[in-house]
Design an enzyme around this catalytic site. Structure first.
Site: not given
Length: 536
Positions: A74-75, A77, A191, A194, A238, A280, A282, A290
């Site tokens: 997580e976080h 990339d 998360g 979408s 994603d 969330s 974002k 973020y």
């Protein structure tokens, strides 16, 4: 329109495959469950029929792109490190037709038709929630980040395709309009990506409708870059998993350049996805959540580089991610033959203090104002304007340790034959215990070092662990959204029912959700197929 970009050869850069018939696409590209294939077929037919009712003609094609669940990584990339997600069966469909400039454009149902200049007309199967929007066909138009319209994500995909075409040296400009109808079942703010599903499906649909053909790796890259028009500094996971997803396997996604490596998962395991129902946001909270983490990581990388002996000017101009500094960390370690992970963590603890940094302290180290360091990044400048302090040590510790956990997870998953299911009465396989511990450690790091959890996520993780999850962690950006939990396959059904009773029944009583929402709130998932084109 002729293709302006010639697809490259080779499996890793194969051109995006289109499927000749809808039936073939459903069985080759959908999730493995036959019931979902049937439901998916009905959904495509419904989108096709609604499109014809709305625009007067059937679509040329329908594209689909799935959401994803990130199993671990997580976080990291956007810091240049590999991640390990899998595609899920929830997806976004985009029906599209090209409207030549000489055509008489039919108006949507309920309005009088008349010839008009070519436009991008974008509608949704849920118009009450997502009203129809229109844009010009100008590929150079800006995305209005002050207006958080759902249609902006389609515009990102449209611009991304034309950006990519123009980067090849082609001077062709758009002349045709597009009629578009979108249907998505990936819950927003969950998360599960979408937004990436919509951007990827939009880009694929636009690409195909205009007659272009790009390799998968190029589509993943352009989709990542163009989603940043929305105002978030996404790292690429994603979009990559939405494009590269394969039925039955997770994917180790690496970057620069983007590439995917299949990772079969143990047959004894199943992953349950559960939505905390805390949305969330974002894009809306990017400057304080973020994007702030992205900026803190870049500042950590530059300050760390200077503390390790790099000239401040060089650090400011050449260091953009923590991955850029890892070699310096290894060279500075006092330990004999340290691993890169050990050296990086040691360097972070030695060179970055745990107390928050003020902007003036960082500027002293870098010998430049932060406004000049981020002069070419409006989204980063928004972070600088909103923040008074920055946590550097904590963010760097998370990134370096999480990067190691990704490969430890991959190695553990590959150590067991994927078809070796455990008998119901046997002990939990040791590999699953290892995977579970890695997921738990990842969540603790996200909560304590990266501070991207939320009270709802903590409650849901605790509920998962109380009901027997071998590991459970937030997935996605955090600050709301979903949890992913690792279970023995034979326990998944009872586990889901326990979560429904303990976590979701009170939400139904409070009218937060209805019982009809439960199938997309909590479900067991196996890796699903990636994006596809359905030619009707």
């Amino acid at each position: 329109m002729a293709s302006a970009v010639q697809p490259l050869k080779g499996d890793s850069v194969a051109p995006f495959a289109s499927i000749g018939t809808m039936a073939a696409a459903l069985f080759e590209e959908s999730d493995v469950h036959t019931s979902r294939v049937s439901a998916y077929s009905d959904r495509v037919v419904a989108v096709r029929d609604a499109f014809k009712l709305l625009y007067g003609e059937e679509p040329m094609l329908v594209s689909r792109a799935p959401g994803r669940v990130n199993l671990i990584g997580e976080h990291i990339d956007y810091e240049g490190y590999a991640v390990l997600p899998m595609a899920i069966h929830l997806d976004t469909l985009v029906a599209i037709r090209c409207v030549p400039p000489t055509s008489s454009v039919a108006a949507p149902a309920g309005k009088e038709g008349s010839p008009s200049p070519p436009r991008l007309r974008v509608a949704n199967m849920d118009p009450a929630k997502y009203p129809a929007v229109e844009f010009s066909i100008d590929a150079r138009q800006e995305v209005d980040t002050n207006n958080h319209s759902w249609g902006n994500y389609f515009l990102c995909g449209y611009k991304g395709v034309w950006d990519h075409v123009h980067e090849t040296g082609c001077r062709e400009q758009p002349t045709s309009g597009l009629d578009v109808l979108v249907d998505g079942c990936v819950p927003l703010g969950s998360g599960l990506s979408s937004s990436a599903a919509l951007v990827c499906s939009s880009a694929i649909a636009v690409m195909a409708a205009l007659g272009f053909a790009f390799p998968k790796a190029e589509i993943a890259d352009l989709a990542c870059r163009c989603e940043r028009y929305i105002g978030t500094q996404s790292g690429g996971m994603d979009q990559a998993i939405s494009i590269f997803g394969e039925r039955g396997v997770a994917q180790l996604i690496e970057f620069n350049p983007v590439r995917a490596h299949p990772v079969p998962l143990p047959a004894a395991a199943v992953f349950v996805i559960a939505n905390s129902l805390a949305v969330s946001k974002k894009a809306e909270t990017a400057a304080t959540n973020y994007n702030r983490r992205v900026v803190e990581c870049r500042l950590a990388a530059m300050v760390l580089a200077v503390r390790l002996g790099m000239d401040p000017t060089t650090a400011r101009t050449s260091i953009t991610t923590l991955a850029d500094v890892e070699a310096l960390c290894a060279g500075s370690s006092a330990a004999p033959q340290p691993t890169q992970e050990h050296a990086a963590l040691e360097a972070v603890r030695r060179c970055l203090h745990a107390d928050p940094y003020s902007a003036s302290e960082i500027e002293g180290v870098l010998e430049a104002p932060l406004a000049s360091v981020f002069a070419h990044s409006p989204t980063s400048l928004a972070v600088i304007a909103a923040a008074s302090t920055f946590k550097l040590q904590q963010r760097a510790l998370h990134v370096y340790a999480e990067a190691r956990r990704v490969f430890a997870f991959r190695d553990a998953a590959l150590s067991t034959p994927p078809d070796s299911a455990a008998p119901p009465s046997s002990p939990v396989p040791s590999v699953l215990l290892s995977l579970g511990r890695l997921m738990d450690d990842s969540h603790a790091s996200c909560r304590d070092l990266y501070e991207c959890s939320s009270p709802e996520l903590e409650q849901l993780v605790a509920c998962c662990k109380a009901h027997g999850a071998l590991g459970a962690r937030l997935t996605g950006a955090g600050w709301g959204g979903c949890v992913v939990a690792l279970l023995l396959a034979q326990q998944a059904d009872s586990f889901v029912e326990q979560l429904k009773a303990d976590y979701y029944a009170p939400k139904i009583s409070a009218d937060t959700i209805t019982a009809a929402d439960l199938p997309t709130c909590v479900f067991a998932s196996h890796p699903a197929a990636g994006a596809a084109l359905l030619k009707l």
